[in-house]
Enzyme design. Structure first.
Site, mmCIF file in Angstrom:
data_model
loop_
_atom_site.group_PDB
_atom_site.id
_atom_site.type_symbol
_atom_site.label_atom_id
_atom_site.label_comp_id
_atom_site.label_asym_id
_atom_site.label_seq_id
_atom_site.Cartn_x
_atom_site.Cartn_y
_atom_site.Cartn_z
ATOM 1 N N CYS A 1 0.857 -1.188 0.000
ATOM 2 C CA CYS A 1 0.000 0.000 0.000
ATOM 3 C C CYS A 1 0.889 1.232 0.000
ATOM 4 O O CYS A 1 2.069 1.151 -0.383
ATOM 5 C CB CYS A 1 -0.996 -0.021 1.164
ATOM 6 S SG CYS A 1 -0.265 0.080 2.808
ATOM 7 N N ASN B 1 2.110 1.556 4.494
ATOM 8 C CA ASN B 1 2.366 0.315 5.247
ATOM 9 C C ASN B 1 2.003 0.457 6.727
ATOM 10 O O ASN B 1 2.609 -0.157 7.593
ATOM 11 C CB ASN B 1 3.821 -0.160 5.087
ATOM 12 C CG ASN B 1 4.064 -1.610 5.527
ATOM 13 O OD1 ASN B 1 5.157 -1.942 5.976
ATOM 14 N ND2 ASN B 1 3.088 -2.475 5.425
ATOM 15 N N CYS C 1 -1.719 1.050 7.366
ATOM 16 C CA CYS C 1 -3.171 0.807 7.438
ATOM 17 C C CYS C 1 -3.570 -0.449 6.664
ATOM 18 O O CYS C 1 -3.863 -1.492 7.252
ATOM 19 C CB CYS C 1 -3.957 2.012 6.912
ATOM 20 S SG CYS C 1 -3.698 3.529 7.875
ATOM 21 N N ARG C 2 -3.575 -0.367 5.340
ATOM 22 C CA ARG C 2 -4.171 -1.460 4.551
ATOM 23 C C ARG C 2 -3.279 -2.689 4.432
ATOM 24 O O ARG C 2 -3.740 -3.813 4.679
ATOM 25 C CB ARG C 2 -4.536 -0.934 3.153
ATOM 26 C CG ARG C 2 -5.642 0.098 3.184
ATOM 27 C CD ARG C 2 -5.755 0.848 1.880
ATOM 28 N NE ARG C 2 -4.588 1.695 1.657
ATOM 29 C CZ ARG C 2 -4.338 2.389 0.569
ATOM 30 N NH1 ARG C 2 -5.189 2.319 -0.442
ATOM 31 N NH2 ARG C 2 -3.266 3.143 0.469
ATOM 32 N N SER C 3 -2.013 -2.508 4.032
ATOM 33 C CA SER C 3 -1.205 -3.712 3.788
ATOM 34 C C SER C 3 -0.860 -4.477 5.072
ATOM 35 O O SER C 3 -0.854 -5.720 5.044
ATOM 36 C CB SER C 3 0.038 -3.420 2.941
ATOM 37 O OG SER C 3 0.930 -2.541 3.575
ATOM 38 N N ASP D 1 -8.252 4.076 0.663
ATOM 39 C CA ASP D 1 -7.291 4.521 1.676
ATOM 40 C C ASP D 1 -8.068 5.085 2.876
ATOM 41 O O ASP D 1 -8.784 6.079 2.729
ATOM 42 C CB ASP D 1 -6.404 5.595 1.053
ATOM 43 C CG ASP D 1 -5.287 6.045 1.980
ATOM 44 O OD1 ASP D 1 -5.360 5.741 3.184
ATOM 45 O OD2 ASP D 1 -4.360 6.703 1.485
HETATM 46 P P1 4NP Z 1 -1.905 2.934 3.997
HETATM 47 O O1 4NP Z 1 -2.543 4.334 4.494
HETATM 48 O O2 4NP Z 1 -1.303 3.220 2.640
HETATM 49 O O3 4NP Z 1 -3.076 2.019 3.911
HETATM 50 O O4 4NP Z 1 -0.888 2.521 5.031
HETATM 51 C C1 4NP Z 1 -1.822 5.512 4.545
HETATM 52 C C2 4NP Z 1 -0.934 5.756 5.556
HETATM 53 C C3 4NP Z 1 -0.249 6.954 5.619
HETATM 54 C C4 4NP Z 1 -0.457 7.917 4.653
HETATM 55 C C5 4NP Z 1 -1.355 7.674 3.626
HETATM 56 C C6 4NP Z 1 -2.028 6.476 3.563
HETATM 57 N N1 4NP Z 1 0.213 9.158 4.738
HETATM 58 O O5 4NP Z 1 -0.072 10.039 3.917
HETATM 59 O O6 4NP Z 1 1.093 9.322 5.602
#
Ligand code: 4NP
Length: 158
Positions: free
Chosen positions: A7, A10, A12-14, A123
């Site tokens: 993702c 790293n 939230c989703r993955s 997201d």
């Molecule tokens: P992820 O979510 O890609 O599912 O881990 C996010 C985590 C952090 C950010 C964006 C999406 N960020 O902008 O810091």
């Protein structure tokens, strides 16, 4: 067989996908035959535990993500993994851009395994709590589909 979930951050989703899919493998007795990992295409959360909202949502389904730590996609991942599965189209574009010539790994959107071709895991980072429940629902569905495909590859019909 090696599976990498990808993702943006790293956190939230993955990592959620890593935790959900690892538990499925353990339930099926396949943890020793299939390894699972996750990473982000971005550098911002390297070394961090998953987002507290992701940990809480996972904990409500009996999953502990607290030991996981963020890491960034590495060139070696394209050789080490059989599947590199993206949560959204931006992550997928980055995987396609960095994919080395001759790489035989399967690269695609994770939700293809939930019979949702072309769809992304939204997201949840800038949204509310409900986003994390939706992420878990989608990831659980795709994990079941991925498990079925991997089981078929591990035990081809005789
Ligand atoms: P992820 O979510 O890609 O599912 O881990 C996010 C985590 C952090 C950010 C964006 C999406 N960020 O902008 O810091």
């Amino acid at each position: 067989m090696r599976v990498l979930f990808v993702c943006l951050g790293n956190i939230c989703r993955s990592p959620t996908a890593e935790g959900v899919f690892r538990r499925l493998l353990e339930e099926r007795g396949l943890a020793g035959r299939v390894s699972v990992d996750s990473c982000g295409v971005g550098p911002w959360h390297v070394g961090e535990a998953p987002d507290p909202r992701a940990r809480e949502a996972a904990a409500r389904r009996g999953l502990d993500l607290s030991d996981l730590r963020g890491r960034q996609l590495a060139d070696a991942d394209f050789e080490r993994f059989d599947y590199l599965l993206a949560m959204d189209h931006d992550n997928l574009a980055e995987l396609e851009r960095r994919r080395p010539a001759g790489c035989e790994a399967r690269i695609g959107l994770f939700l293809e395994f939930a019979e949702r071709p072309g769809e992304a895991v939204p997201d949840p980072y800038f949204g509310g709590e409900g986003g994390f429940e939706r992420v878990l629902d989608l990831i659980e569905a795709a994990s079941r589909g991925l498990l079925a495909e991997i089981e078929a590859r591990l035990e081809p019909p005789s």
